[in-house]
Design an enzyme around this catalytic site. Structure first.
Site, PDB file in Angstrom:
ATOM      1  N   CYS A  57      34.057  58.721  -5.919  1.00 34.31           N
ATOM      2  CA  CYS A  57      33.087  58.797  -7.025  1.00 34.31           C
ATOM      3  C   CYS A  57      31.760  59.263  -6.466  1.00 34.31           C
ATOM      4  CB  CYS A  57      32.896  57.426  -7.673  1.00 34.31           C
ATOM      5  SG  CYS A  57      34.258  56.926  -8.716  1.00 34.31           S
TER       6      CYS A  57
ATOM      7  N   TYR B 299      19.045  66.015  -5.694  1.00 35.98           N
ATOM      8  CA  TYR B 299      19.694  64.901  -4.999  1.00 35.98           C
ATOM      9  C   TYR B 299      21.218  64.990  -5.064  1.00 35.98           C
ATOM     10  CZ  TYR B 299      15.133  62.625  -4.651  1.00 35.98           C
ATOM     11  OH  TYR B 299      13.824  62.332  -4.342  1.00 35.98           O
TER      12      TYR B 299
ATOM     13  N   GLU C  60      37.750  63.948  -5.054  1.00 31.85           N
ATOM     14  CA  GLU C  60      38.888  63.486  -5.834  1.00 31.85           C
ATOM     15  C   GLU C  60      38.774  63.989  -7.265  1.00 31.85           C
ATOM     16  OE1 GLU C  60      39.768  59.096  -7.040  1.00 31.85           O
ATOM     17  OE2 GLU C  60      40.481  59.362  -4.987  1.00 31.85           O
TER      18      GLU C  60
END
Length: 543
Positions: A399, A411, A433
């Site tokens: 994540c 960022y 992922e």
């Protein structure tokens, strides 16, 4: 046929109904997109309706009042036909109103025509947030899978062959930054028969760098013709992986998880409006504001509780090891087993802004890398990414999230760049992922494009010959997985088939656009400031 409401004054709106709803678009103009009623509640004698705008991102879902509904275009949910048995009788039980409402939520009803008042807009105008990315991406012919590394490629430079896809700014570039669908990792568009492109010798004015892949002789990578392969998977799995991290299989979606349950979060000096459902304790979901300690991320029900907690909380930075610091930017590595409470609280906060991930409270198999900004009061969380301690599929990110107050400031790319710096230290290539969120997909495609173009533009001729590079070499230099390198080159239309060979073309517009984008990219990772020793988790039992 969809039933339409004839008398708007006498009808009752229930869950599952669809009708146009008034909202403001980005230009602050009125529009009436079709919306589905997900829930109804009554507050102080006034009815409120929770609506999901069809074909818009779920983060735009909201509670609306009756005056924003166009009752003239109301569509009732259809009733499912009952399946007859062998005797010709209905095989289903008499249905209750609750069951009928539950059934109606899954119906796919045709869109209503927007009302005449206000601005008509059947489809959203939002560039990123509202339309699934698959509708914005032109068909791309995927490059077939690569054979063994015993085959060779050489690179050359000569005048223009064809006009390549260009981008004039970072913003335009980021709009070209997606390849998979939004929310699901599906197989790509089937490969179309390729055709050979002849050189355009009549355009001597525009000089284009061309990396020409010749017939195999003795080196690492050769790209076979697209028409020779039927595999268009691009290394992306045809379905989301159900093992590991926070991948959502969408099988547990219900009316509760489709609705935002937290009104507002106060985190340090910021107040955040959540985009999606997050499984915070039920008793906290009725509060107007949920308070979080910005250092340990503990959730509290009132400002007084937060103030009392801050007198006891000794943390002024995330727990774990600080492995990077340059200027005011620091990264902390947090073990999901050693710091379970912090990791779980971080996942709860992240779920407010990530729709395509589900939350598992077992954080033991994961590492969390939290990026912070330092000031006199401590280290304030900016964003984070997580990764599996052991990944059998070369995933270097599970994540990834930049908190909304820090978005559109560079960022996101810094987090992505840091994840690949870790992969370089580990001596591996990595990939995120799947599926990625819409914003994550844009950021990754943009990062891959800029990184690969940076490599290609830095190539220098050797001994007066044209510069040479292979796909494997790009992958080894950047730690970007080979499939991601190929898909990015192809998405940018840099790969062309010319006289039986594969060449890469960089037009002057692409070069100029890339240079302008890199000038705006001020935040970069300095490998000299990284103090990281990778661990071999396979030898550590249960971590």
């Amino acid at each position: 046929m969809t039933k339409m409401a004839d008398n708007s004054s006498s009808v009752e709106i229930v869950e599952g109904c669809r009708l146009p709803v008034l909202r403001k678009n980005q230009e602050h103009e009125d529009e009436w997109p079709l919306a589905e009623i997900l829930s109804v509640k009554e507050v102080s004698g006034r009815k409120l309706y929770y609506v999901h705008y069809i074909d818009f991102n779920k983060r735009l879902d909201e509670w609306v009042t009756t005056d924003r509904l166009d009752m003239k275009k109301l569509q009732f949910p259809k009733k499912e036909a009952k399946t007859p048995t062998k005797n010709g009788l209905s095989g289903s039980r008499p249905s209750s109103p609750e069951r009928e409402v539950r059934k109606s939520l899954d119906l796919n009803l045709p869109s209503a025509t927007p009302p005449s008042r206000g601005k008509t807009l059947p489809t959203p105008k939002r560039k990123v947030e509202s339309v699934p990315l698959v509708t914005q991406v032109p068909p791309v012919t995927p490059v077939p899978s690569l054979p063994s590394s015993a085959e060779a490629s050489q690179a050359t430079v000569f005048p223009a062959v064809r006009e390549a896809t260009t981008f004039k700014s970072r913003e335009d570039h980021e709009q070209l930054s997606s390849l998979t669908t939004n929310g699901t990792a599906r197989r790509l568009i089937p490969a179309q028969p390729g055709r050979k492109r002849k050189a355009n010798c009549g355009v001597p004015d525009e000089i284009i760098k061309v990396l020409q892949y010749n017939k195999p002789q003795s080196a690492s990578v050769f790209l076979p013709p697209p028409e020779d392969s039927q595999d268009s998977s691009d290394g992306i799995p045809s379905a989301p992986r159900m093992t590991g991290s926070l991948v959502s299989d969408r099988s547990h979606d219900d009316i509760v998880t489709r609705m935002k349950n937290i009104e507002c979060i106060e985190l340090g000096r910021h107040r955040l409006k959540p985009w999606y459902f997050s499984p915070y304790p039920q008793e906290l979901t009725t509060l107007p504001i949920l308070y979080l300690c910005e250092f340990c991320l503990k959730y509290l029900k009132s400002l007084k509780c937060l103030q009392r907690h801050l007198t006891k909380c000794n943390l002024r930075h995330p727990p774990g090891n600080e492995i990077y610091r340059k200027g005011t930017i620091s990264f902390f590595e947090i073990d999901g087993r050693k710091n379970k409470n912090y990791s779980q609280n971080l996942c709860l906060l992240a779920k407010c802004f990530l729709d395509h991930k589900t939350l598992y409270y077992d954080t033991d198999p994961f590492l969390f890398y939290v990026m912070t900004e330092y000031d006199s009061k401590g280290f304030h969380i900016v964003g984070y990414f997580s990764k599996e301690k052991e990944s059998t599929e070369d995933y270097n990110v599970a994540c990834i999230l930049t908190l909304p107050p820090y978005q559109r400031r560079g960022y996101g790319k810094l987090l992505i760049e840091f994840s690949y710096e870790l992969s370089k230290v580990e001596g591996k290539t990595g990939t995120p992922e799947k599926p990625l969120s819409d914003l994550g997909l844009l950021s990754y495609r943009s990062y891959w494009s800029q990184t690969i173009l940076e490599i290609l533009m830095d190539l220098k001729p050797e001994n007066g010959e044209r510069p040479q590079i292979t796909i494997n070499e790009i992958s080894e230099i950047t730690s970007i997985k080979k499939e991601d390198v190929i898909s990015t080159l192809q998405y940018l239309n840099l790969i062309n088939y010319y006289k039986g060979q594969y060449i890469l073309t960089l037009s002057e517009d692409i070069v100029d656009g890339h240079e302008k984008a890199m000038q705006k990219r001020h935040l970069r990772i300095d490998p000299k400031c990284l103090h990281f020793t990778p661990k071999d988790w396979s030898k550590r039992g249960k971590w």
